[in-house]
Design a protein around this motif. Sequence first.
Motif, PDB file in Angstrom:
ATOM      1  N   PRO A  43       6.314  84.184  23.540  1.00  0.00           N
ATOM      2  CA  PRO A  43       6.009  85.484  22.951  1.00  0.00           C
ATOM      3  C   PRO A  43       4.821  86.197  23.598  1.00  0.00           C
ATOM      4  O   PRO A  43       4.501  87.310  23.211  1.00  0.00           O
ATOM      5  N   GLU A  44       4.193  85.603  24.560  1.00  0.00           N
ATOM      6  CA  GLU A  44       3.025  86.187  25.241  1.00  0.00           C
ATOM      7  C   GLU A  44       3.483  86.974  26.463  1.00  0.00           C
ATOM      8  O   GLU A  44       4.022  86.403  27.412  1.00  0.00           O
ATOM      9  N   GLU A  45       3.270  88.284  26.471  1.00  0.00           N
ATOM     10  CA  GLU A  45       3.719  89.136  27.575  1.00  0.00           C
ATOM     11  C   GLU A  45       2.994  88.858  28.884  1.00  0.00           C
ATOM     12  O   GLU A  45       3.525  89.119  29.953  1.00  0.00           O
ATOM     13  N   LYS A  46       1.769  88.341  28.827  1.00  0.00           N
ATOM     14  CA  LYS A  46       0.981  88.124  30.039  1.00  0.00           C
ATOM     15  C   LYS A  46       1.303  86.805  30.731  1.00  0.00           C
ATOM     16  O   LYS A  46       0.703  86.478  31.741  1.00  0.00           O
ATOM     17  N   VAL A  47       2.235  86.043  30.171  1.00  0.00           N
ATOM     18  CA  VAL A  47       2.666  84.780  30.764  1.00  0.00           C
ATOM     19  C   VAL A  47       4.087  84.979  31.282  1.00  0.00           C
ATOM     20  O   VAL A  47       4.946  85.474  30.562  1.00  0.00           O
ATOM     21  N   GLU A  48       4.329  84.611  32.532  1.00  0.00           N
ATOM     22  CA  GLU A  48       5.669  84.747  33.090  1.00  0.00           C
ATOM     23  C   GLU A  48       6.633  83.795  32.399  1.00  0.00           C
ATOM     24  O   GLU A  48       6.251  82.691  32.017  1.00  0.00           O
ATOM     25  N   PRO A  49       7.897  84.199  32.265  1.00  0.00           N
ATOM     26  CA  PRO A  49       8.892  83.251  31.754  1.00  0.00           C
ATOM     27  C   PRO A  49       8.987  82.044  32.688  1.00  0.00           C
ATOM     28  O   PRO A  49       8.739  82.161  33.892  1.00  0.00           O
ATOM     29  N   LEU A  50       9.330  80.921  32.126  1.00  0.00           N
ATOM     30  CA  LEU A  50       9.551  79.707  32.906  1.00  0.00           C
ATOM     31  C   LEU A  50      11.028  79.666  33.270  1.00  0.00           C
ATOM     32  O   LEU A  50      11.880  79.552  32.385  1.00  0.00           O
ATOM     33  N   VAL A  51      11.330  79.812  34.546  1.00  0.00           N
ATOM     34  CA  VAL A  51      12.702  79.750  35.034  1.00  0.00           C
ATOM     35  C   VAL A  51      12.882  78.373  35.669  1.00  0.00           C
ATOM     36  O   VAL A  51      12.321  78.091  36.723  1.00  0.00           O
ATOM     37  N   ILE A  52      13.634  77.523  34.988  1.00  0.00           N
ATOM     38  CA  ILE A  52      13.842  76.147  35.438  1.00  0.00           C
ATOM     39  C   ILE A  52      15.170  76.090  36.182  1.00  0.00           C
ATOM     40  O   ILE A  52      16.204  76.462  35.636  1.00  0.00           O
ATOM     41  N   LYS A  53      15.112  75.648  37.416  1.00  0.00           N
ATOM     42  CA  LYS A  53      16.322  75.516  38.223  1.00  0.00           C
ATOM     43  C   LYS A  53      16.211  74.282  39.101  1.00  0.00           C
ATOM     44  O   LYS A  53      15.120  73.762  39.316  1.00  0.00           O
ATOM     45  N   GLU A  54      17.338  73.832  39.569  1.00  0.00           N
ATOM     46  CA  GLU A  54      17.373  72.690  40.485  1.00  0.00           C
ATOM     47  C   GLU A  54      16.603  73.066  41.747  1.00  0.00           C
ATOM     48  O   GLU A  54      16.734  74.179  42.258  1.00  0.00           O
ATOM     49  N   GLY A  55      15.772  72.162  42.217  1.00  0.00           N
ATOM     50  CA  GLY A  55      14.996  72.427  43.420  1.00  0.00           C
ATOM     51  C   GLY A  55      13.579  72.841  43.091  1.00  0.00           C
ATOM     52  O   GLY A  55      13.020  72.442  42.076  1.00  0.00           O
ATOM     53  N   LYS A  56      13.008  73.674  43.956  1.00  0.00           N
ATOM     54  CA  LYS A  56      11.615  74.088  43.802  1.00  0.00           C
ATOM     55  C   LYS A  56      11.511  75.414  43.083  1.00  0.00           C
ATOM     56  O   LYS A  56      12.360  76.289  43.231  1.00  0.00           O
ATOM     57  N   GLY A  57      10.438  75.541  42.315  1.00  0.00           N
ATOM     58  CA  GLY A  57      10.173  76.777  41.606  1.00  0.00           C
ATOM     59  C   GLY A  57       8.711  76.854  41.198  1.00  0.00           C
ATOM     60  O   GLY A  57       7.949  75.916  41.412  1.00  0.00           O
ATOM     61  N   PHE A  58       8.343  77.977  40.632  1.00  0.00           N
ATOM     62  CA  PHE A  58       6.964  78.161  40.172  1.00  0.00           C
ATOM     63  C   PHE A  58       6.933  79.237  39.091  1.00  0.00           C
ATOM     64  O   PHE A  58       7.869  80.017  38.943  1.00  0.00           O
TER      65      PHE A  58
END
Length: 95
Positions: free
Chosen positions: A44-59
Amino acid sequence: MGYTLYYHIRLKEPEKAARFIERVCKGLRWEFNSREGEIIVSPPEEKVEPLVIKEGKGFTKTYKKEPYTSIYLLLLLSLSAFGSVEVSDDEGFVL
């Protein structure tokens, strides 16, 4: 100043992992979406990016806002039950 969490994920059971993350998001009352091999967690915090979880590398950037940074770490590391996960951050924290 940003603060970034980096991850590398290999899931053996992606469907079970998605169901688990969905259950946690429901309990937190956070938005959950799943599409084309990605799990998207939106706090619910707009200043935090959504966490996009996918196979492989991410951030994702959390800007060190709590409790979001810690919850993201817990979500990512809990996925090790469904495969393997490596997590690090800008400060050299590595798991």
